[in-house]
Scaffold this active site. Structure first.
Site, short mmCIF file in Angstrom:
data_model
loop_
_atom_site.label_atom_id
_atom_site.label_comp_id
_atom_site.label_asym_id
_atom_site.label_seq_id
_atom_site.Cartn_x
_atom_site.Cartn_y
_atom_site.Cartn_z
N LYS A 114 0.90 -1.09 0.06
CA LYS A 114 0.14 -0.06 0.16
C LYS A 114 0.87 1.19 -0.06
O LYS A 114 0.51 2.36 -0.55
CB LYS A 114 -0.96 -0.22 1.18
CG LYS A 114 -2.20 -0.92 1.18
CD LYS A 114 -2.98 -0.69 2.39
CE LYS A 114 -4.42 -1.65 2.16
NZ LYS A 114 -5.21 -1.37 3.28
N LYS A 197 -7.35 -10.06 -9.30
CA LYS A 197 -8.29 -10.10 -8.25
C LYS A 197 -9.36 -8.89 -8.42
O LYS A 197 -9.08 -7.90 -8.80
CB LYS A 197 -7.57 -10.05 -6.83
CG LYS A 197 -8.49 -10.06 -5.79
CD LYS A 197 -7.76 -10.03 -4.39
CE LYS A 197 -8.34 -9.07 -3.31
NZ LYS A 197 -7.64 -9.26 -1.95
N LYS A 200 -11.74 -3.33 -5.23
CA LYS A 200 -12.21 -1.67 -5.23
C LYS A 200 -11.01 -1.02 -5.42
O LYS A 200 -11.21 0.14 -6.15
CB LYS A 200 -12.99 -1.73 -3.93
CG LYS A 200 -11.88 -1.48 -2.66
CD LYS A 200 -12.66 -1.38 -1.54
CE LYS A 200 -11.80 -1.73 -0.21
NZ LYS A 200 -12.44 -2.13 0.83
P1 AMP Z 1 -10.94 -5.84 1.01
O1 AMP Z 1 -12.04 -5.33 0.03
O2 AMP Z 1 -9.80 -6.21 0.38
O3 AMP Z 1 -10.96 -4.86 2.27
O4 AMP Z 1 -11.54 -7.25 1.38
C1 AMP Z 1 -12.35 -7.44 2.56
C2 AMP Z 1 -12.65 -8.98 2.43
O5 AMP Z 1 -13.20 -9.53 1.34
C3 AMP Z 1 -11.46 -9.64 2.73
O6 AMP Z 1 -11.65 -10.59 3.94
C4 AMP Z 1 -10.84 -10.19 1.53
O7 AMP Z 1 -10.14 -11.37 1.61
C5 AMP Z 1 -12.11 -10.65 0.78
N1 AMP Z 1 -12.24 -10.24 -0.68
C6 AMP Z 1 -11.64 -9.20 -1.26
N2 AMP Z 1 -11.79 -9.24 -2.68
C7 AMP Z 1 -11.97 -10.54 -3.09
C8 AMP Z 1 -11.97 -11.44 -4.18
N3 AMP Z 1 -11.61 -10.86 -5.35
N4 AMP Z 1 -12.53 -12.59 -4.01
C9 AMP Z 1 -12.53 -13.26 -2.86
N5 AMP Z 1 -12.61 -12.41 -1.58
C10 AMP Z 1 -12.10 -11.44 -1.73
#
Ligand code: AMP
Ligand code: TRP
Length: 339
Positions: A114, A197, A200
């Site tokens: 980050k 992946k 956001k």
């Molecule tokens: P984040 O958006 O990175 O803060 O992720 C929030 C939660 O969603 C975390 O537990 C991630 O592991 C899960 N997550 C985020 N993006 C994905 C994705 N593309 N596929 C599966 N899990 C995801």
């Protein structure tokens, strides 16, 4: 026998959670509330480790909470709350920060990723200590298990190390949490860039399906999803990442196995497959969007539910923090006479 406690958190940094968040994490949160004593937290203190517009942060915090309720988390069963409503998170983070080695924190790969994005000199000290705050979240509640995606494994290890270290230095205080790495659904990938992946922070809007997307937006995004050259609806992550991702989404939302789906669509074209998938996604997300909209229309009631959650969380957090203060050697504050 009391049920094992789980704690997890999610940042309020988007206008909607996306399908990756839902299938990779949030849906499992719902399943866990049946068998566990669950604490789920909208982590706004973590959100400000990167710059946030204040009005937008407030709005996104409500949107995040509304979606947690809309997917089926029951505020009478699970403790659902906003991190900043329980000041002990920040207080314990300070104490734990003083137990964390600078080198130890420097090894956290998420910080490296980050901070590299914004230029390392721009990164805040808060971004650096993000994993310490996460440890505080977890340890405050004497958490047994932490359901998170694979990407959080290193932060979980730090939380465990800090619990063990504190207990060793000051006497048994914290439950040592175990990671509960969410499997079942693999990573959901970007519809436009199916080897990356769905995220956001890095995906384009067309690459993401949001939980709050209208059915027409869902149909459009699925229709335009990048598919692979050739034909055939088969699972092959290396050769057909696009179709494979769509098959996984279809299977996760419909409960039909990938084997059954490839059988059903043998000989079918990508167009037919995508049209039917779009309807499956729209049907699965429609009720979530409608419930979230209804919840957001009554802010007073939403805020009341969050206050109820914060009340329950506070009762546990205060108890842990009182013990921590005593262990560390802070002088108890004498009761202050009312002014
Ligand atoms: P984040 O958006 O990175 O803060 O992720 C929030 C939660 O969603 C975390 O537990 C991630 O592991 C899960 N997550 C985020 N993006 C994905 C994705 N593309 N596929 C599966 N899990 C995801
Ligand atoms: N860092 C987690 C993520 O990005 C969010 C989070 C904050 C969290 N505090 C937590 C997850 C405590 C589990 C437990 O997904």
């Amino acid at each position: 026998m009391s049920r094992p406690r789980v704690f997890s958190g999610i940042q309020p940094t988007a206008d909607s959670f996306h399908l990756g968040n839902y299938l990779g994490a949030l849906r499992q949160w719902v399943a866990l509330q049946e068998s566990h004593d669950a604490f789920y937290c909208v982590v706004d203190l973590h959100a400000i480790t990167l710059p946030q517009d204040p009005a937008l942060l407030r709005q996104r915090t409500r949107i995040a909470a509304a979606q947690l309720l809309a997917i089926g988390l029951d505020p009478d069963v699970s403790t659902i709350f906003v991190q900043s409503h329980v000041p002990e998170h920040a207080e314990l983070a300070w104490v734990l920060g003083c137990q964390t080695g600078f080198g130890e924190a420097s090894r956290m790969t998420q910080f490296k990723d980050k901070s590299a994005k914004g230029g390392a000199q721009q990164a805040s000290v808060g971004l650096f200590t993000y994993p310490v705050l996460q440890a505080a979240d977890i340890l405050l509640y004497q958490t047994d298990q932490v359901p998170v995606g694979e990407d959080q494994r290193q932060h979980l290890e730090l939380s465990r190390d800090l619990a063990i270290r504190f207990n060793h230095r000051y006497g048994q205080t914290f439950t040592v949490p175990a990671a509960y790495i969410l499997g079942g659904v693999e990573k959901i990938t970007d519809l436009q860039e199916p080897t990356a992946k769905m995220s956001k922070s890095t995906s384009s809007p067309q690459g993401i399906i949001d939980l709050l997307d209208e059915p027409d937006a869902i149909r459009r995004k699925v229709a335009r999803a990048v598919t692979d050259t050739g034909s055939g609806i088969t699972e092959d992550e290396a050769a057909k990442p696009g179709i494979t991702n769509l098959l996984r989404i279809y299977s996760a939302l419909s409960g039909t196995s990938i084997g059954d789906l490839t059988g059903r669509y043998a000989g079918a074209g990508y167009g037919t497959f995508k049209r039917e998938l779009a309807e499956v996604v729209a049907a699965a997300l429609g009720p979530i969007r409608e419930r979230a909209e209804k919840i957001l229309a009554d802010e007073a009631e939403l805020d009341r539910l969050l206050a109820q959650g914060a009340g329950r969380a506070s009762a546990v957090a205060r108890q842990t923090m009182a013990e921590v203060r005593e262990r560390v050697g802070f002088l108890p504050a004498a009761a202050v006479a009312p002014r």
